[in-house]
Write an enzyme that holds these catalytic residues in place. Structure first.
Site: not given
Ligand code: OAD
Length: 242
Positions: A101, A103, A119, A127, A148, A150, A188, A213, A231
């Site tokens: 999950q 990023v 995620h 874009c 972008c 564009c 998590t 955890n 962890a």
């Protein structure tokens, strides 16, 4: 039901298919803030002002500034022993999928190869007109909000509240969870769906589910074993025992 490591480590030794579901807790010891615990981002910031499509429509510059700040934290962080243990686990089992999950890209930077991002990724942008993605924005950004070629606005390629998860990633995660012999659920809070449903999906398919955890979570009572601890301490110990 609770087992000591000596009773369930055989399940891991015999496992052909292993999946791991990670959350922000695995990166905590790299200095990346989690969302809900002490010092968690959602204790300081309001998610609806920063991580929703409405927030972006209202003030894309503010949203990008927040993501730029998070990119900065993560860019200055290093993968920890927990991330590295999962790289080693991947090398030691016949079939492996790391479902995250997160990023923060730290699994990939540690060397994990089979990573399924539920995620999105802080270091990718998309874009808003064409849907194309890129990962070459400077860090920190020189232009906020970035646009972008564009001419349309770019957005972070992450999943915001109220948005669907990428279909392919979610399908792969669900399938591999169900097929797995052992699933680890690491760091998590297991409150954000659909990711939080994956441990039950693994259990439904017959997997032995191991939670790692520092606190108990809503899934602690449904997994086969919960290993209390960080962890970065527990995962290397599991590898040592394997
Ligand atoms: P949370 O912040 O909700 O939960 C972090 C979990 O990690 C908690 O259960 C902590 O007890 C645990 N934890 C903290 N330090 C740890 C350590 N050193 N070792 C092991 N566990 C530790 O983060 P997530 O569960 O990842 O979504 O949050 C899920 C989603 O909610 C995120 O992906 C994000 C957020 O809103 C989106 O941005 C879409």
């Amino acid at each position: 039901m609770e087992f000591g490591i000596e009773t369930w480590i055989d399940r891991l030794r015999d496992a052909r298919r292993v999946t791991v579901l990670t959350g922000a807790g695995i990166s905590a010891e790299s200095g990346v803030p989690t969302f809900r615990g002490e010092g968690g981002l959602w204790r300081t910031y309001r998610a609806e002002e920063l991580a929703t499509p409405e927030a972006f429509a209202r003030d894309p510059g503010l949203v990008w500034e927040w993501y730029d700040y998070r990119r900065g934290i993560v860019a200055g962080a290093e993968p920890n022993a927990g991330h590295r243990a999962l790289v080693e686990l991947e090398a030691r089992v016949p079939s492996f999928l790391l479902i995250t999950q997160n990023v923060d890209n730290l699994h990939q930077r540690a060397g994990s190869r089979a990573v399924c991002e539920l995620h999105g990724n802080l270091f990718r942008s998309r874009c808003t007109a064409e849907g194309t993605t890129r990962d070459d924005l400077p860090n920190p950004l020189v232009e906020i909000p970035p646009v972008c070629t564009c001419g349309a606005l770019l957005r972070p390629d992450v999943v915001w509240f109220g948005e669907s998860l990428p279909v392919e990633a979610l399908t792969t995660a669900g399938r591999e969870a169900y097929r797995s012999d052992v699933m680890f659920v690491v760091g998590t809070s297991a409150v954000v769906y659909p990711a939080a449903a994956l441990p039950e999906r693994a259990a439904a398919g017959g997997a032995f589910v191991v939670e790692v955890n520092v606190t108990r979570t809503p899934i602690s009572s449904v997994v086969d074993v919960t290993i209390p601890g960080s962890a970065a301490a527990v995962l290397p110990a599991v590898l040592d025992a394997l």
